[in-house]
Design an enzyme around this catalytic site. Structure first.
Site, mmCIF file in Angstrom:
data_model
loop_
_atom_site.group_PDB
_atom_site.id
_atom_site.type_symbol
_atom_site.label_atom_id
_atom_site.label_comp_id
_atom_site.label_asym_id
_atom_site.label_seq_id
_atom_site.Cartn_x
_atom_site.Cartn_y
_atom_site.Cartn_z
ATOM 1 N N CYS A 267 0.835 -1.206 0.000
ATOM 2 C CA CYS A 267 0.000 0.000 0.000
ATOM 3 C C CYS A 267 0.866 1.251 0.000
ATOM 4 C CB CYS A 267 -0.783 0.053 1.292
ATOM 5 S SG CYS A 267 -2.495 -0.336 1.148
ATOM 6 N N ASP B 71 2.463 2.469 3.154
ATOM 7 C CA ASP B 71 2.883 2.713 4.523
ATOM 8 C C ASP B 71 2.381 1.633 5.470
ATOM 9 O OD1 ASP B 71 4.136 5.303 4.047
ATOM 10 O OD2 ASP B 71 2.106 5.956 3.584
ATOM 11 N N CYS C 237 6.727 7.171 4.277
ATOM 12 C CA CYS C 237 7.311 8.423 3.825
ATOM 13 C C CYS C 237 7.375 9.433 4.971
ATOM 14 C CB CYS C 237 6.497 8.991 2.671
ATOM 15 S SG CYS C 237 4.833 9.438 3.164
ATOM 16 N N CYS D 83 -3.381 7.925 2.279
ATOM 17 C CA CYS D 83 -2.354 6.918 2.104
ATOM 18 C C CYS D 83 -1.359 6.907 3.261
ATOM 19 C CB CYS D 83 -1.710 7.247 0.786
ATOM 20 S SG CYS D 83 -0.306 6.379 0.391
#
Lengths: 182, 387
Positions: A34, A36, A59, A103
């Site tokens: 996905c 993360d 991230c 996300c």
């Protein structure tokens, strides 16, 4: 850089990194496909979050979200912590880039899942709210991927969004002649 | 803090002599239009043709076969659309690879929506195209083959000369996107058997905003930009003389200095590889030998690339990442997936690209920062288990 100063601060100096040994509650969300993945562990004392730590693969935004959500939850009662949402985390961070809103914004989900995990262990599957209402605590959004284009929740990691039809991961524009060879 | 710039693939600093040449030009002439038929125009024309000859010499071409463009992307668009439109009556089939740059892939997608057929050949785990696959894909109606010379993400250099032989035997025009290779590794258009070559000056210490397309004599191609008679009717528009002067000088220097530059870059490459070997769980991407001397792509397992890039940036080290999280579309790199890398590992991909201005000391400093961020982020990662 696309990130706010608050995001950068939490990214550079993340708070509450780590894992609590023998935690009272654990919440794991996301997966590396996905984008993360995050694990939150809790220590609960007198219905309050006494200690909270996170581990995150992701991230800059995902790390800042993790750090922020642990800061927001620390010292709060479980009821108060359950009121923390994706939106309130993003707001506290001074906003997130649009394509990272879902996300990378897994913090609240992981927190809620960890609290549910705590209830399940301490009280069984059903708990009573302050108002005396009986609630089954099953995390609704656990482990979901979100489409970066239309924000729809996806049940499983999928190369094509089941909602808007856009490619969520990667795709080829043309028919591939042959499979990759060794 | 001195920034260590390890993102040369995104653009190189100007070579000091290129900067000088541009300043000289601006001071002395600076405005003549080479199309004008008076003395000021003639002087500009002389400068234009001098630069053209230097670019031609870099790839062993005839100066008349060089067309200046605004960048590498324009050159790719020109080659693909120009040939596709010129040969539409003969056929509509084009062959490419699945690791091309967007400036090749996107024009091809547009053409496929217009009724052209595109066949994309896949690559092996090193990112290499098999020439036999290209040969097999050729049909009666194939009008163009476009395979990149070197890949911008993993550095792999494709067997262009072998594909060139096949293209020549089958009489199919052959385009190669050499944007990241031209000026950094030797290119000979005749030895390689190519008909169209895309070039960008900022990949060999020239300015950004200027490129060129090599068009072999007698290749059927239409202009991408229509208008005046500039560039022998192949690219209309008043030439970007400042850019062209810089590109000419950069091409001359690249040709002359290439052996020393390559030696230096290979020394740095060895240093990068040696240091990477001391870090646990690293995957090197691209071909071990057939690759650009100035680029190393690697994936750090259990952590994500954007956070590494941001941490290194804080430490004064500029690098590039191929993580989906750092791309606007949040899509995993098509190149890494084409080589068979899984999505999770691809997320931790960094590209170190360095140049003649980088020293061994810079590499050492960058690795101190890299180790620090890898340790920090792995310590934070739920996927990483020590020992």
């Amino acid at each position: 850089m696309q990130y706010s100063d608050v995001v950068m601060d939490h990214f550079k100096k993340p708070r509450n990194v780590g894992k609590i040994d023998n935690p009272d509650g654990t919440g794991e969300v996301g997966n590396p496909i996905c984008g993360d993945m995050m694990t939150i562990t809790l220590r609960v004392k007198d219905d309050r979050i006494d200690d909270i730590k996170f581990n995150t693969f992701g991230c800059g935004a995902a790390i800042a979200v993790s750090s922020m959500v642990t800061e927001m939850a620390k010292g709060k009662t479980l009821e108060e912590a359950l009121a923390i949402t994706k939106e309130s985390v993003a707001k506290s961070l001074g906003g997130l880039p649009k394509n990272k809103l879902h996300c990378s914004n897994l913090g609240a989900d992981a927190l809620h899942k960890a609290i549910m995990d705590y209830y399940e262990h301490k009280e069984g599957k059903v708990r009573e709210t302050k108002e005396g209402e009986k609630v089954e605590h099953i995390g609704e959004r656990e482990g979901k991927c979100y489409c970066p284009y239309c924000d729809a929740g996806l049940p499983d990691p999928t190369p094509i969004c089941t909602h808007c039809g856009k490619p969520t991961l990667q795709h080829s524009d043309f028919p591939i002649l042959k499979g990759a060879k060794e | 803090m001195k920034v260590i710039y390890l993102d040369h693939i995104s653009g190189n600093p100007l070579h000091p002599q290129v900067r000088e040449a541009i300043i000289d030009y601006i001071k002395k002439d600076g405005f003549g239009n080479p199309v004008s038929q008076h003395s000021i125009g003639d002087a500009a024309m002389e400068i234009l043709e001098d630069a053209r000859a230097k670019v031609a010499q870099l790839i062993n071409a005839d100066p008349q076969e060089i067309v200046f463009t605004s960048c590498g992307t324009e050159a790719n668009n020109h080659a693909i659309k120009g040939v596709a439109f010129a040969k539409a009556k003969k056929g509509k089939h084009i062959i490419t690879s699945n690791i091309e740059h967007q400036s090749v892939a996107r024009p091809l997608r547009m053409l496929s929506q217009m009724g052209y057929n595109v066949t994309s050949v896949s690559v092996d785990k090193y990112g290499l195209v098999n020439p036999a696959d290209v040969e097999e894909a050729i049909r009666e109606d194939t009008i163009l083959i476009s395979i990149m010379h070197a890949n911008n993400e993993i550095g792999t250099i494709e067997p262009i000369a072998e594909i060139g032989k096949i293209a020549k035997a089958k009489k199919v025009p052959f385009h190669t996107d050499s944007v990241v290779s031209c000026g950094n590794v030797p290119i000979d258009v005749n030895e390689m058997g190519v008909d169209l070559v895309s070039i960008a000056a900022n990949q060999f210490y020239g300015p950004a905003g200027i490129g060129a397309l090599y068009i072999r004599e007698k290749t059927r191609i239409l202009p991408l930009i229509d208008g005046g008679i500039q560039e022998s009717n192949r690219r209309a528009g008043t030439p970007n003389m400042i850019g062209i002067v810089g590109m000419g000088k950069a091409a001359e220097l690249a040709r002359v200095e290439m052996p020393q530059r390559t030696e230096h870059l290979l020394k740095l490459k060895k240093a990068v590889m040696d240091r990477l070997a001391t870090i646990d769980k690293i995957v090197i991407n691209g071909h071990p030998e057939k690759s650009l001397p100035g680029l190393v792509s690697f994936s750090v397992e259990y952590i994500e690339g954007e956070s590494m890039m941001m941490m290194l940036d804080e430490e004064g080290v500029s690098i590039s990442t191929r993580s989906a999280c750092a791309s606007g579309s949040l899509r995993t790199s098509h190149v890494l997936i084409a080589t068979g890398l899984d999505h999770a590992t691809a997320q931790g991909t960094l590209v170190f690209s360095y140049g003649i201005d980088i020293t061994l000391e810079d590499i050492d400093k960058a690795f101190v920062s890299l180790r620090k961020s890898v340790d920090f982020l792995r310590n934070m990662s739920p996927l990483y288990k020590k020992g």
